[in-house]
Design an enzyme around this catalytic site. Structure first.
Site, PDB file in Angstrom:
ATOM      1  N   CYS A  78       0.830  -1.197   0.000  1.00 35.34           N
ATOM      2  CA  CYS A  78       0.000   0.000   0.000  1.00 35.34           C
ATOM      3  C   CYS A  78       0.870   1.254   0.000  1.00 35.34           C
ATOM      4  O   CYS A  78       2.093   1.177   0.042  1.00 35.34           O
ATOM      5  CB  CYS A  78      -0.923   0.021   1.200  1.00 35.34           C
ATOM      6  SG  CYS A  78      -0.028   0.304   2.725  1.00 35.34           S
ATOM      7  N   CYS A  83       3.270   1.726   2.895  1.00 33.56           N
ATOM      8  CA  CYS A  83       4.514   0.958   2.813  1.00 33.56           C
ATOM      9  C   CYS A  83       5.533   1.706   1.975  1.00 33.56           C
ATOM     10  O   CYS A  83       6.724   1.754   2.304  1.00 33.56           O
ATOM     11  CB  CYS A  83       4.278  -0.400   2.155  1.00 33.56           C
ATOM     12  SG  CYS A  83       2.859  -1.278   2.760  1.00 33.56           S
ATOM     13  N   ASP A 100       4.059 -26.525  -2.203  1.00 36.06           N
ATOM     14  CA  ASP A 100       4.619 -25.233  -1.832  1.00 36.06           C
ATOM     15  C   ASP A 100       6.136 -25.238  -1.693  1.00 36.06           C
ATOM     16  O   ASP A 100       6.763 -24.215  -1.802  1.00 36.06           O
ATOM     17  CB  ASP A 100       4.013 -24.760  -0.503  1.00 36.06           C
ATOM     18  CG  ASP A 100       4.556 -25.561   0.653  1.00 36.06           C
ATOM     19  OD1 ASP A 100       4.678 -26.779   0.505  1.00 36.06           O
ATOM     20  OD2 ASP A 100       4.873 -24.954   1.680  1.00 36.06           O
ATOM     21  N   ASP A 156       0.808 -31.767  -1.950  1.00 35.17           N
ATOM     22  CA  ASP A 156       1.891 -31.913  -0.996  1.00 35.17           C
ATOM     23  C   ASP A 156       1.232 -31.783   0.372  1.00 35.17           C
ATOM     24  O   ASP A 156       0.126 -31.283   0.473  1.00 35.17           O
ATOM     25  CB  ASP A 156       2.894 -30.778  -1.241  1.00 35.17           C
ATOM     26  CG  ASP A 156       3.910 -30.673  -0.138  1.00 35.17           C
ATOM     27  OD1 ASP A 156       4.477 -31.703   0.218  1.00 35.17           O
ATOM     28  OD2 ASP A 156       4.126 -29.560   0.358  1.00 35.17           O
ATOM     29  N   ASP A 175       9.014 -29.442  -4.025  1.00 33.71           N
ATOM     30  CA  ASP A 175       7.885 -29.677  -4.929  1.00 33.71           C
ATOM     31  C   ASP A 175       8.113 -29.041  -6.291  1.00 33.71           C
ATOM     32  O   ASP A 175       7.420 -29.363  -7.254  1.00 33.71           O
ATOM     33  CB  ASP A 175       6.594 -29.088  -4.352  1.00 33.71           C
ATOM     34  CG  ASP A 175       6.195 -29.756  -3.060  1.00 33.71           C
ATOM     35  OD1 ASP A 175       6.252 -30.983  -3.007  1.00 33.71           O
ATOM     36  OD2 ASP A 175       5.839 -29.029  -2.114  1.00 33.71           O
TER      37      ASP A 175
END
Lengths: 747, 51
Positions: A39, A42, A623, A445, A627
């Site tokens: 945003c 930030c 993830d 996974d 993987d």
């Protein structure tokens, strides 16, 4: 505390120097990824924090790419700048930052070329249309000729510049003896321009400049949309290479320390690895002990204890203690390099998929060519007027030209991607949606995908609050996942002195009450702990006070999503690198019958390939870095946003919300998009069935061609927009995942 | 006909201006960070101009 922790994981100073780009006048530029920005606040927080440092000259955050670029002076008042301090400034305001390899600029130049071509074609189409309308509304012969000449002057350079994309691609296809969509486009554009020019020179009435240029314009819109969507997909390979540090501290025979680029490290050399650093090459520990985060190898968040003699894989993260290790392989033979090779090999499978538009072109292009050629011959023989026959052939080519194909598919996919984005799902590529719509098998996974991937304290209520607070206070001194879970309960326990961490055992700290220990049962109280699952014991002066139980919880919506997928006829399975008991428990809870445990990255690829060999279209959901090769090998893949960088990059879809229902939503939207694309093709067939006889009969004038082409494009776009209506859910509804995702699947 | 001698160049010139403006904005990086630009509008920043 957060900032302190972030500082701890900063890249070392030498590496920042190596990664920065040298500018003139002793200045350097560094670009870092800051995934946490989202945003305006930030942006200004980070920019202000950096500009407050005297060394920093300029700082700019790019919110779209989530990166910060800053320019800094190499030295100030004769003192060499330490870039860690600058990165520390970002960490101090609470943002993580990472180094990354810069290899994205190519994609940008391609995008800019497309945008420029589109702008030029748009400009030309607009002006030529302006002139054409006056011609159609009955300009006298002299004015008409003038207008035709002006049109020709605009269209010529436009076709060369804006059409280069199509000419190159058509030429490539023809050279390899293939047909693609660009071949009829190029022939239609070239012929109609040549024909119109000839017509203009001979003061004729019918010129197709407008048709040629607006055809290019519409097609470029489609191409640009398509490219913008693929733009997000970054190469998975660059992401993985980032895991390996650029350099490492080498310890020479005489005890000298030297920071060297990682590809210059040879087997047999001793390297120093501080806590918080990644292992640069495969090596064996010679001195020290530590906990190492091996999630890159087995996908599990629980660190592994290492001691003298343990071998380490490159890319894994050293958490707690500093190590001296002997390199056993050069960088190019190390583990990460191995994974990169696995992924490169696996990516071939995805590349074999041919997009719907290309498959359609295989049928479409020859059909159009045959028709146009037949029209030329038949009309030429029938009327003897070959010029008229050629005009008709061009009209056939233009009117059948695949606007519906060139525009319909990308528009539907962009709208569908926008629809998914609202539900927090990012799509990398249009073809991913086509592939997802075909999927019939889902492979998950376990850790981090079916489960949230971080341990949660389950028995907080059973422990006395003051003891819990004291344990949390001690735990906050460690990076271990169990400690982090415990540290969340910090609420003003007495401060610890002389805290030390014993790798693989636990933490020790002193207060006025005595010596506190937190860790394995054996470490804390001298009695090995019993019982299932992860636990830690807190003791005071060797007396056990409490045992904390941890459990990895299922992702929200996991049960409902799995049930939903099963009801829709998907076959489901789990491939995990974890222990058998943990995998079996989760599989039982979710009712998934097919599962494998203890699978290595290569094994996951083999399992996915075996399924593909049975003719299944596999959706891989995972993830971890382990993987990543399987994500690349599967027909289509999905990863949560919490995934490792590489997993995110290798996957076709990334979902941002916590809930697993994103899987069902993505499948439903992709299938709907597939249906709309088929509808658009159906529309193209109907349209051609009406337009081609008219063109063959010689009834299509340039005016009719222009109207027909624009209206077909508009219809196709409107049809795509239907995807936006209905089935939208706001953020509040998203929690009610089971109901809404099954509703989407049913709709 | 005489009017056209002026009007057509004017129309083309205006179109070309629009095109050049777009190409310039593309080149000067105004499409690099569309999300960030939307937020920066709201940022008051410091009152002094940047040097």
């Amino acid at each position: 505390m957060e900032a302190e922790k972030a500082l701890h994981e900063l890249p070392p100073s030498d590496e920042l120097w190596m990664a920065s780009r040298q500018l003139d006048n002793g200045r350097r530029q560094t670009e870092l990824a800051v995934p946490g920005v989202y945003c305006g606040a930030c942006i200004s927080t980070i920019e202000k924090a950096l500009k407050a440092e005297p060394e920093v000259e300029r700082a700019r955050v790019n919110l779209s790419t989530k990166r910060v670029t800053f320019v800094w002076k190499e030295e100030i008042d004769g003192k060499r700048t330490d870039p860690t301090k600058l990165v520390g400034a970002i960490a101090a305001v609470g943002y993580e930052s990472h180094l990354f390899s810069a290899a994205v600029e190519e994609a940008d130049s391609e995008r800019n070329l497309l945008l420029r071509s589109m702008a030029v074609a748009g400009f030309a189409a607009m002006n030529i249309m302006l002139l054409s309308v006056s011609v159609w509304s009955g300009a006298d012969a002299a004015t008409r000729d003038l207008f035709h000449w002006i049109s020709a002057a605009i269209a010529g350079p436009t076709i060369i510049y804006a059409g280069q994309h199509f000419y190159k691609s058509a030429f490539n296809a023809l050279r390899h003896g293939r047909m693609n969509m660009d071949v009829p486009i190029v022939i239609a554009v070239t012929l109609s321009y040549g024909m119109s020019l000839w017509e203009t020179m001979h003061h004729g009435a019918e010129a197709y400049f407008d048709a040629a240029v607006s055809l290019l314009f519409f097609l470029l819109i489609g191409r640009t949309l398509d490219h913008l969507m693929r733009d997000r997909a970054r190469s998975a390979i660059t992401g993985l290479a980032r895991l390996v540090p650029r350099g490492a501290t080498v310890l020479s025979e005489d005890g000298m320390r030297e920071f060297r680029p990682v590809d210059e490290i040879v087997p047999g050399e001793r390297i120093v690895i501080a806590a918080g650093e990644r292992i640069p090459v495969d090596c064996v520990v010679r001195e020290g002990a530590s906990d190492v985060d091996m999630s890159i190898v087995n996908g599990e968040s629980m660190p592994v204890t290492v001691a003298v003699g343990t071998s380490l894989r490159s890319g894994t993260l050293n958490l707690t203690g500093s190590l001296v290790a002997e390199a056993t392989a050069a960088m190019r033979d190390s583990f990460v390099a191995e994974i990169i090779q696995l992924m490169e090999a696996a990516e071939g499978g995805k590349a074999r998929y041919r997009r719907i538009a290309d498959r359609a072109a295989d049928i479409y292009a020859p059909a159009v060519h045959t028709l146009a050629f037949a029209a030329l011959i038949v009309w030429g023989l029938y009327s003897g007027d070959w010029k008229h026959a050629l005009t008709i052939a061009i009209a056939v080519l233009i009117i059948t030209c695949p606007c519906a194909l060139g525009l319909a598919v990308p528009v539907v996919q962009v709208v569908a991607a926008g629809r998914l984005f609202k539900d927090g799902i990012m799509v990398k590529d249009g073809s991913a949606m086509e592939r997802l719509a075909e999927a019939d098998t889902v492979v998950f996974d376990k850790t981090g995908t079916l489960t949230a991937g971080r341990p949660r304290l389950t028995n907080a209520a059973e422990v006395a609050p003051d003891i819990l607070a004291q344990a949390a206070e001690l735990a906050s001194h460690s990076n271990h996942p169990l400690s982090k879970a415990l540290a969340a309960y910090r609420s003003g326990g007495a401060a610890m002195r002389d805290v030390r961490e014993v790798a693989g055992a636990g933490l020790e700290g002193k207060t006025d009450r005595g010596i506190w220990r937190l860790g394995t049962g054996e470490f804390a109280s001298g009695v090995a702990s019993t019982g299932e699952g992860s636990q830690t014991v807190l003791s005071l002066d060797g007396e056990p006070l409490a045992t904390f139980q941890f459990e990895d919880s299922l992702r929200p919506g996991a049960q409902a999503t799995i049930a939903n997928l099963r009801n829709n006829g998907f076959s489901l399975s789990i491939l995990s690198g974890d222990r058998e008991s943990a995998v079996a428990a989760i599989a039982r809870r979710l009712g998934i019958e097919s599962w494998q445990s203890g699978v290595r990255p290569g094994g996951k690829v083999d399992a996915v390939k075996a399924l593909s060999a049975q003719g299944r279209k596999v959706l891989m959901t995972g993830d971890g870095i382990n993987d990543a090769p399987a994500l690349a090998a599967a027909h289509v893949s999905m990863a949560p946003a919490t995934a490792a960088d590489v997993g995110r990059q290798a996957a076709d879809f990334v979902f941002m919300h916590e809930g697993l229902d994103a899987v069902a939503t993505a499948i439903a939207v992709s299938r709907k998009a597939g249906r709309l694309i088929r509808e658009n093709f159906g529309f193209a067939v109907v349209y051609n069935a009406i337009a081609i006889p008219l063109a063959l009969a010689g009834l299509v004038s340039p005016l009719v061609a222009a109207i027909a082409m624009s209206s077909s494009s508009i219809v196709v776009v409107l049809n795509a927009l239907r995807l936006r209506g209905g089935g939208q859910k706001s953020r509040e509804d998203a929690k009610d995942d089971s109901v809404s995702s099954s509703a989407v699947l049913a709709s | 006909m005489n009017l056209l001698v002026f009007l057509i160049p004017v129309a083309l010139l205006m179109g070309a201006l629009g095109l050049i403006a777009f190409l310039w904005s593309l080149k000067s990086g105004q499409y690099e960070d569309l999300d960030g630009a939307a937020w920066r509008v709201l940022d008051d920043g410091e009152d002094q101009p940047e040097d």
